[in-house]
Scaffold this motif. Structure first.
Motif, PDB file in Angstrom:
ATOM      1  N   LYS B  33       0.865  -1.190   0.000  1.00  0.00           N
ATOM      2  CA  LYS B  33       0.000   0.000   0.000  1.00  0.00           C
ATOM      3  C   LYS B  33       0.899   1.237   0.000  1.00  0.00           C
ATOM      4  O   LYS B  33       1.383   1.664   1.046  1.00  0.00           O
ATOM      5  CB  LYS B  33      -0.919  -0.032   1.228  1.00  0.00           C
ATOM      6  N   VAL B  34       1.092   1.722  -1.210  1.00  0.00           N
ATOM      7  CA  VAL B  34       2.057   2.796  -1.429  1.00  0.00           C
ATOM      8  C   VAL B  34       1.329   4.120  -1.573  1.00  0.00           C
ATOM      9  O   VAL B  34       0.343   4.212  -2.305  1.00  0.00           O
ATOM     10  CB  VAL B  34       2.885   2.498  -2.710  1.00  0.00           C
ATOM     11  N   CYS B  35       1.821   5.106  -0.878  1.00  0.00           N
ATOM     12  CA  CYS B  35       1.187   6.416  -0.935  1.00  0.00           C
ATOM     13  C   CYS B  35       2.225   7.472  -1.325  1.00  0.00           C
ATOM     14  O   CYS B  35       3.290   7.551  -0.705  1.00  0.00           O
ATOM     15  CB  CYS B  35       0.586   6.727   0.432  1.00  0.00           C
ATOM     16  N   VAL B  36       1.915   8.224  -2.369  1.00  0.00           N
ATOM     17  CA  VAL B  36       2.799   9.307  -2.807  1.00  0.00           C
ATOM     18  C   VAL B  36       2.119  10.630  -2.501  1.00  0.00           C
ATOM     19  O   VAL B  36       1.007  10.886  -2.971  1.00  0.00           O
ATOM     20  CB  VAL B  36       3.091   9.212  -4.327  1.00  0.00           C
ATOM     21  N   GLY B  43       0.783  17.166 -11.092  1.00  0.00           N
ATOM     22  CA  GLY B  43       0.610  16.129 -12.115  1.00  0.00           C
ATOM     23  C   GLY B  43       0.130  14.798 -11.547  1.00  0.00           C
ATOM     24  O   GLY B  43       0.431  13.746 -12.113  1.00  0.00           O
ATOM     25  N   LYS B  44      -0.636  14.852 -10.470  1.00  0.00           N
ATOM     26  CA  LYS B  44      -1.105  13.616  -9.833  1.00  0.00           C
ATOM     27  C   LYS B  44      -1.948  12.769 -10.802  1.00  0.00           C
ATOM     28  O   LYS B  44      -1.780  11.553 -10.885  1.00  0.00           O
ATOM     29  CB  LYS B  44      -1.952  13.946  -8.595  1.00  0.00           C
ATOM     30  N   THR B  45      -2.864  13.424 -11.504  1.00  0.00           N
ATOM     31  CA  THR B  45      -3.748  12.667 -12.403  1.00  0.00           C
ATOM     32  C   THR B  45      -2.950  12.018 -13.534  1.00  0.00           C
ATOM     33  O   THR B  45      -3.187  10.864 -13.900  1.00  0.00           O
ATOM     34  CB  THR B  45      -4.845  13.602 -12.955  1.00  0.00           C
ATOM     35  N   LYS B 190       3.599   2.527   2.943  1.00  0.00           N
ATOM     36  CA  LYS B 190       4.905   3.041   2.498  1.00  0.00           C
ATOM     37  C   LYS B 190       4.664   4.425   1.909  1.00  0.00           C
ATOM     38  O   LYS B 190       3.747   4.592   1.092  1.00  0.00           O
ATOM     39  CB  LYS B 190       5.521   2.126   1.438  1.00  0.00           C
ATOM     40  N   PHE B 191       5.498   5.370   2.290  1.00  0.00           N
ATOM     41  CA  PHE B 191       5.244   6.745   1.870  1.00  0.00           C
ATOM     42  C   PHE B 191       6.382   7.296   1.008  1.00  0.00           C
ATOM     43  O   PHE B 191       7.560   7.025   1.278  1.00  0.00           O
ATOM     44  CB  PHE B 191       5.029   7.646   3.087  1.00  0.00           C
ATOM     45  N   TYR B 192       5.977   8.049   0.014  1.00  0.00           N
ATOM     46  CA  TYR B 192       6.921   8.744  -0.864  1.00  0.00           C
ATOM     47  C   TYR B 192       6.413  10.169  -1.042  1.00  0.00           C
ATOM     48  O   TYR B 192       5.219  10.441  -0.839  1.00  0.00           O
ATOM     49  CB  TYR B 192       6.989   8.075  -2.244  1.00  0.00           C
ATOM     50  N   VAL B 193       7.323  11.034  -1.434  1.00  0.00           N
ATOM     51  CA  VAL B 193       6.901  12.376  -1.839  1.00  0.00           C
ATOM     52  C   VAL B 193       7.375  12.616  -3.271  1.00  0.00           C
ATOM     53  O   VAL B 193       8.374  12.025  -3.708  1.00  0.00           O
ATOM     54  CB  VAL B 193       7.454  13.473  -0.891  1.00  0.00           C
ATOM     55  N   LEU B 194       6.630  13.425  -3.989  1.00  0.00           N
ATOM     56  CA  LEU B 194       6.994  13.740  -5.373  1.00  0.00           C
ATOM     57  C   LEU B 194       7.749  15.060  -5.370  1.00  0.00           C
ATOM     58  O   LEU B 194       7.154  16.132  -5.213  1.00  0.00           O
ATOM     59  CB  LEU B 194       5.736  13.850  -6.241  1.00  0.00           C
ATOM     60  N   GLU B 195       9.058  14.969  -5.529  1.00  0.00           N
ATOM     61  CA  GLU B 195       9.875  16.167  -5.443  1.00  0.00           C
ATOM     62  C   GLU B 195      10.706  16.324  -6.710  1.00  0.00           C
ATOM     63  O   GLU B 195      11.509  15.440  -7.039  1.00  0.00           O
ATOM     64  CB  GLU B 195      10.803  16.087  -4.218  1.00  0.00           C
ATOM     65  N   GLY B 197       9.988  15.936  -9.767  1.00  0.00           N
ATOM     66  CA  GLY B 197       9.806  14.857 -10.732  1.00  0.00           C
ATOM     67  C   GLY B 197      10.352  13.514 -10.297  1.00  0.00           C
ATOM     68  O   GLY B 197      10.433  12.595 -11.114  1.00  0.00           O
ATOM     69  N   GLN B 198      10.712  13.384  -9.039  1.00  0.00           N
ATOM     70  CA  GLN B 198      11.256  12.111  -8.535  1.00  0.00           C
ATOM     71  C   GLN B 198      10.403  11.615  -7.375  1.00  0.00           C
ATOM     72  O   GLN B 198       9.882  12.424  -6.594  1.00  0.00           O
ATOM     73  CB  GLN B 198      12.681  12.321  -8.009  1.00  0.00           C
ATOM     74  N   PHE B 199      10.306  10.305  -7.236  1.00  0.00           N
ATOM     75  CA  PHE B 199       9.654   9.718  -6.071  1.00  0.00           C
ATOM     76  C   PHE B 199      10.703   9.552  -4.973  1.00  0.00           C
ATOM     77  O   PHE B 199      11.601   8.717  -5.095  1.00  0.00           O
ATOM     78  CB  PHE B 199       9.048   8.353  -6.399  1.00  0.00           C
ATOM     79  N   GLU B 200      10.593  10.351  -3.939  1.00  0.00           N
ATOM     80  CA  GLU B 200      11.574  10.265  -2.849  1.00  0.00           C
ATOM     81  C   GLU B 200      10.943   9.533  -1.665  1.00  0.00           C
ATOM     82  O   GLU B 200       9.888   9.959  -1.166  1.00  0.00           O
ATOM     83  CB  GLU B 200      12.001  11.668  -2.398  1.00  0.00           C
ATOM     84  N   PRO B 201      11.557   8.446  -1.194  1.00  0.00           N
ATOM     85  CA  PRO B 201      10.976   7.735  -0.050  1.00  0.00           C
ATOM     86  C   PRO B 201      11.121   8.558   1.229  1.00  0.00           C
ATOM     87  O   PRO B 201      12.116   9.276   1.403  1.00  0.00           O
ATOM     88  CB  PRO B 201      11.811   6.450   0.024  1.00  0.00           C
ATOM     89  N   VAL B 202      10.136   8.459   2.080  1.00  0.00           N
ATOM     90  CA  VAL B 202      10.225   9.101   3.402  1.00  0.00           C
ATOM     91  C   VAL B 202       9.909   8.044   4.460  1.00  0.00           C
ATOM     92  O   VAL B 202       9.244   7.045   4.181  1.00  0.00           O
ATOM     93  CB  VAL B 202       9.262  10.301   3.545  1.00  0.00           C
ATOM     94  N   ALA B 203      10.386   8.286   5.676  1.00  0.00           N
ATOM     95  CA  ALA B 203      10.336   7.246   6.710  1.00  0.00           C
ATOM     96  C   ALA B 203       8.919   6.974   7.208  1.00  0.00           C
ATOM     97  O   ALA B 203       8.597   5.845   7.576  1.00  0.00           O
ATOM     98  CB  ALA B 203      11.231   7.659   7.881  1.00  0.00           C
ATOM     99  N   SER B 204       8.085   7.998   7.227  1.00  0.00           N
ATOM    100  CA  SER B 204       6.779   7.800   7.846  1.00  0.00           C
ATOM    101  C   SER B 204       5.764   8.775   7.260  1.00  0.00           C
ATOM    102  O   SER B 204       6.124   9.703   6.527  1.00  0.00           O
ATOM    103  CB  SER B 204       6.890   8.062   9.347  1.00  0.00           C
ATOM    104  N   PHE B 205       4.531   8.565   7.666  1.00  0.00           N
ATOM    105  CA  PHE B 205       3.475   9.483   7.246  1.00  0.00           C
ATOM    106  C   PHE B 205       3.757  10.890   7.772  1.00  0.00           C
ATOM    107  O   PHE B 205       3.543  11.876   7.061  1.00  0.00           O
ATOM    108  CB  PHE B 205       2.115   8.976   7.754  1.00  0.00           C
ATOM    109  N   VAL B 206       4.247  10.965   9.008  1.00  0.00           N
ATOM    110  CA  VAL B 206       4.503  12.279   9.615  1.00  0.00           C
ATOM    111  C   VAL B 206       5.504  13.070   8.774  1.00  0.00           C
ATOM    112  O   VAL B 206       5.311  14.264   8.493  1.00  0.00           O
ATOM    113  CB  VAL B 206       5.011  12.101  11.067  1.00  0.00           C
ATOM    114  N   ALA B 207       6.544  12.386   8.340  1.00  0.00           N
ATOM    115  CA  ALA B 207       7.560  13.050   7.502  1.00  0.00           C
ATOM    116  C   ALA B 207       6.964  13.481   6.169  1.00  0.00           C
ATOM    117  O   ALA B 207       7.252  14.576   5.666  1.00  0.00           O
ATOM    118  CB  ALA B 207       8.736  12.108   7.284  1.00  0.00           C
ATOM    119  N   ALA B 208       6.111  12.618   5.596  1.00  0.00           N
ATOM    120  CA  ALA B 208       5.492  12.944   4.319  1.00  0.00           C
ATOM    121  C   ALA B 208       4.578  14.157   4.476  1.00  0.00           C
ATOM    122  O   ALA B 208       4.572  15.060   3.631  1.00  0.00           O
ATOM    123  CB  ALA B 208       4.692  11.749   3.805  1.00  0.00           C
ATOM    124  N   LYS B 209       3.841  14.178   5.572  1.00  0.00           N
ATOM    125  CA  LYS B 209       2.912  15.283   5.801  1.00  0.00           C
ATOM    126  C   LYS B 209       3.668  16.601   5.994  1.00  0.00           C
ATOM    127  O   LYS B 209       3.277  17.645   5.456  1.00  0.00           O
ATOM    128  CB  LYS B 209       2.062  14.975   7.038  1.00  0.00           C
TER     129      LYS B 209
END
Lengths: 267, 232
Positions: B33-36, B43-45, B190-195, B197-209
């Motif tokens: 269950k991956v969340c970006v 450009g989410k859509t 699993k959380f990533y952020v879109l930075e 144009g790249q998918f950058e992994p982050v440690a937790s939801f808190v970090a992603a938020k």
């Protein structure tokens, strides 16, 4: 293996029926006449060409009535035109459906081809009977040959449409170019003339045209005693085979990008 | 593994070139269950459509070796001229799903009743959203693709859709690209952020938020400066 194969075949038939149902439900939608436009449109073409024939004082070049002669040329041409348009339209109309793993573009195109073939045969039969009911003329020397000629005409259109859809992988502009091919086809496919009345030079120049061969074959089957100097079923058969083979090669080529929803606005 | 393998994607909008993905990679198992998290307008859509298979990237590959859904609530798979019920039946036949079961589920879940017999083009956007969401959730998938939010339609329907989707995730994975932290926290593992144009992994939801809030703040600051500069 056998039960599985049978199940797969049933699944394919169910999917083809679903595609045809979608086509029938969506075409000419929002109109009170609805799908009947599929029949009204060719009828109006026939009426216009018939009136033009009368207005210009032309007569049938074959020993038959004008309506029977025109039917033998107009309907295969229209069938070819309709199937090309329907197949090319499928490229965008089914782009979201195509993500279903059970559905691929060849299945969609084949289903549309079958629907157009059935429409064309129904239209052809209906107009032949109408001609008999109104004018008392009915020409059908060899029904098998008529069906074969009609099938080759629609098949040529379907195969050409398939090739255009496949070539969209190279450029999405290619399928949009189909009017460039369709317009001249009206004048070089024997819609309102027969091969036997053409000067040899012109006949040779357009003898590559698979639709002309299909029309002439259909006429040989329809009109007793008519033997075309041109009709050769192998020409449309070779054309269909070449279009399908080339289309499949392009569709399966891994190095080409598959066209997507927003490709035209992408860099 | 499914996901993005060195994918690049750009488009031109109103004369401006926009790079959505730049040699971006994000590979995961179909059951994950991956969340970006991505800010609005990033450009989410487009990315959700790439994942679903509606479009192909200009460079790289999108791996889809699993049964992926179309984006939850996406109504483009249905034809507007055909009734809701007929659309559902056609999709059932095409996907090899029992037609009666799918239609019964969608009728019950969407709560649209007899409206389903009318052409889709006569529906309000709320009704269309409810039908599309019901159909998306009813369709079996190994990995569900979600663009921005789970569920659309009336508030009560959205709440119902969230519960149903949560149940679906007990046996399925998810690719969720969103700027909505609440649903991301609820569904993501699993959380990533879109930075850039790249998918950058982050440690937790808190970090992603935290990253998303910071990105939104930067966007707001930039808009503020531009508004002041151009006097818009």
């Amino acid at each position: 293996m056998k039960p599985r194969a049978r199940l797969d075949a049933l699944g394919e038939i169910r999917r083809m029926r679903a595609i045809m149902r979608r086509e029938i439900g969506s075409r000419y939608a929002g109109d009170t006449v609805g799908y009947l436009w599929a029949y009204i449109f060719p009828l109006s073409w026939m009426a216009v060409i018939y009136l033009a024939f009368i207005a210009f004082g032309r007569t049938s070049p074959i020993d038959t009535d004008i309506v029977s002669f025109l039917l033998s040329g107009v309907l295969p041409y229209l069938g070819t035109r309709f199937v090309i348009n329907a197949v090319v339209r499928a490229r965008t109309a089914y782009r979201h459906i195509l993500i279903l793993p059970q559905v691929d573009i060849t299945l969609v195109i084949f289903s549309i081809f079958l629907l157009e073939l059935a429409n064309g045969i129904a239209m052809f039969s209906g107009l032949l009977l109408l001609n008999y009911a109104v004018f008392g003329f009915f020409e059908m020397a060899d029904p098998g040959l008529v069906l074969w000629g009609f099938f080759l005409a629609i098949g040529s259109g379907g195969a050409f449409g398939f090739l255009l859809v496949a070539l969209a992988r190279i450029s999405p502009v290619i399928p949009k170019s189909n009017p460039i091919f369709l317009r001249p086809l009206f004048y070089i496919s024997g819609v309102f003339f027969v091969a036997n009345e053409l000067p040899l030079g012109f006949l040779t120049a357009i003898s590559w045209n698979p639709l002309f061969h299909a029309v002439e074959l259909l006429r040989e089957g329809m009109f007793a005693g008519y033997h075309s100097v041109l009709a050769n079923g192998w020409v449309p058969v070779a054309f269909i085979g070449a279009c399908l083979a080339l289309g499949l090669i392009v569709l399966n080529a891994e190095s080409l990008p598959f066209e997507g929803e927003s490709e035209e606005e992408l860099i | 593994m499914i996901g993005f393998d060195r994918v690049s994607m750009a488009y031109v909008h109103e004369g401006f070139r926009r790079q959505i993905l730049r040699d971006a990679t994000l590979l995961f198992e179909p059951h994950e269950k991956v969340c970006v998290m991505a800010p609005a307008g990033s450009g989410k859509t487009t990315i959700a459509h790439l994942m679903a298979g509606f479009a192909e990237p200009q460079k790289g590959h999108v791996l889809r070796d699993a049964r992926l859904s179309w984006p939850i609530g996406f109504s483009g798979v249905m034809h507007p001229a055909i009734s809701g019920a007929d659309n559902v039946e056609i999709i059932a036949d095409l996907a090899g799903v029992p037609r009666a079961d799918l239609l019964a589920y969608v009728m019950e879940f969407s709560g649209l009743g007899e409206v389903l017999d009318h052409p889709l083009q006569t529906y309000s956007s709320t009704m269309r959203g409810q039908l599309a969401t019901s159909l998306s959730i009813a369709m079996p998938a190994q990995t569900y693709v979600v663009d921005t939010v789970v569920g659309s339609g009336s508030p009560s329907f959205r709440a119902k859709a969230e519960v149903a989707f949560e149940r679906k995730l007990e046996n399925a994975g998810m690719f969720f690209i969103t700027s909505a932290p609440r649903q991301a926290e609820k569904y993501g593992e699993k959380f990533y952020v879109l930075e850039e144009g790249q998918f950058e992994p982050v440690a937790s939801f808190v970090a992603a938020k935290a990253w998303l809030e910071s990105a939104n703040q930067r966007e707001d600051d930039l808009s503020f400066v531009l508004d002041g500069f151009f006097g818009i």
